[in-house]
Design an enzyme around this catalytic site. Sequence first.
Site, mmCIF file in Angstrom:
data_model
loop_
_atom_site.group_PDB
_atom_site.id
_atom_site.type_symbol
_atom_site.label_atom_id
_atom_site.label_comp_id
_atom_site.label_asym_id
_atom_site.label_seq_id
_atom_site.Cartn_x
_atom_site.Cartn_y
_atom_site.Cartn_z
ATOM 1 N N HIS A 73 0.860 -1.170 0.000
ATOM 2 C CA HIS A 73 0.000 0.000 0.000
ATOM 3 C C HIS A 73 0.899 1.224 0.000
ATOM 4 C CE1 HIS A 73 -3.917 -2.021 1.600
ATOM 5 N NE2 HIS A 73 -3.920 -1.914 0.293
ATOM 6 N N ASP A 130 1.094 4.089 1.491
ATOM 7 C CA ASP A 130 1.617 4.732 2.698
ATOM 8 C C ASP A 130 2.740 3.931 3.347
ATOM 9 O OD1 ASP A 130 -0.531 2.922 3.176
ATOM 10 O OD2 ASP A 130 -0.755 3.642 5.223
ATOM 11 N N HIS A 131 3.022 2.743 2.819
ATOM 12 C CA HIS A 131 4.104 1.911 3.344
ATOM 13 C C HIS A 131 5.240 1.691 2.340
ATOM 14 C CE1 HIS A 131 1.823 0.561 6.972
ATOM 15 N NE2 HIS A 131 0.810 0.885 6.185
ATOM 16 N N HIS A 133 -4.549 -8.973 6.176
ATOM 17 C CA HIS A 133 -4.882 -7.658 5.635
ATOM 18 C C HIS A 133 -5.538 -7.854 4.268
ATOM 19 C CE1 HIS A 133 -4.822 -3.397 5.704
ATOM 20 N NE2 HIS A 133 -3.890 -3.229 4.782
ATOM 21 N N ASP A 159 -0.632 -2.934 9.699
ATOM 22 C CA ASP A 159 -1.795 -3.244 8.867
ATOM 23 C C ASP A 159 -2.245 -4.699 8.937
ATOM 24 O OD1 ASP A 159 -0.954 -0.690 8.154
ATOM 25 O OD2 ASP A 159 -1.874 -0.858 6.188
ATOM 26 N N HIS A 174 0.732 4.607 13.260
ATOM 27 C CA HIS A 174 -0.171 4.396 12.123
ATOM 28 C C HIS A 174 -1.589 4.858 12.472
ATOM 29 C CE1 HIS A 174 -2.303 2.280 8.843
ATOM 30 N NE2 HIS A 174 -1.135 2.336 8.217
#
Length: 303
Positions: free
Chosen positions: A63, A65-66, A139, A202, A260
């Site tokens: 993802h 944001d990672h 996830h 996550d 997070h």
Amino acid sequence: MRELVVLGTASQVPTRYRNHNGYLLRWDDEVILFDPGEGTQRQMLMAGLAVTPIKRICITHFHGDHSLGLPGILQRISLDKVPHPVTVHYPGAGQQFYDRLRHATSYWDNAEIVASPLSGARCVVETPAGRLTALPLWHSLPTYGYRLDEPSGRRMVPSRLAEHGISGPAVGELQKAGRLGDVTLDQVSVEKPGQSFAFIMDTGLCDSVFELAAGVDLLVIESTFLTEDAEMAALVGHLTAAQAGAVAHESGVRKLVLTHFSQRYQDPSRFLEEARQSFAGEIVVAEDLGRVPVPPRRGATVG
């Protein structure tokens, strides 16, 4: 030096005060960058950190944001001509995303980047710092959590050495060989427990969360939601702060780092309040550019 440098603490959307994810673990000579989200290169600059010491990069999942900061970090590693190989661990099921990020733009590729895709139920890598274990999490796409375990060693006990008349260079010989004449290393030393670190992002609650966290000195774990939104957290595969605290309590964690955070919450103290309901140990509500030392080594008992 063993510490966590927090580069970003937001979740899907950055805020005025929280950048996308990014966490740099300084573990003596083994420096590991976890989940470089967008803006990580600049956050490292703000934290006074160079890319040169980085030995490996660990991506939990693809993802943005990672992982959207990975191209900039890799290009900076190349620009600075980092002399040692840099290994990148990532879910092998996301190979197409890694390939795109690895060469997102044109640049002179002057560094040795070693791809290390993860697959299966357990991946173990022996590093100079200890054993790095990756376990699959729960996830919306393939995701792995990481754990670093330093092997236990031995600490010499001066009084025991004196009892056996061992001193000076003979101490080193005993440590190296494990025996000096009739005296064994176990007779004049005690076990020095290794330190441990876990990084969990996550995920909903699953067995791997507890296995990764079991007994670690420092646990970095996502706490995207508060209990008032627990139903949403379960739906999208995330944890609440209360669940993160319960994991730390049940797993015997020494220090807990919450991070997070969803942009929907304005008061970070609420995460601390929820986690504190279950976990009585030290809790850090992560802030961008903060530094979190690894707890002091557990003392060895001299019998």
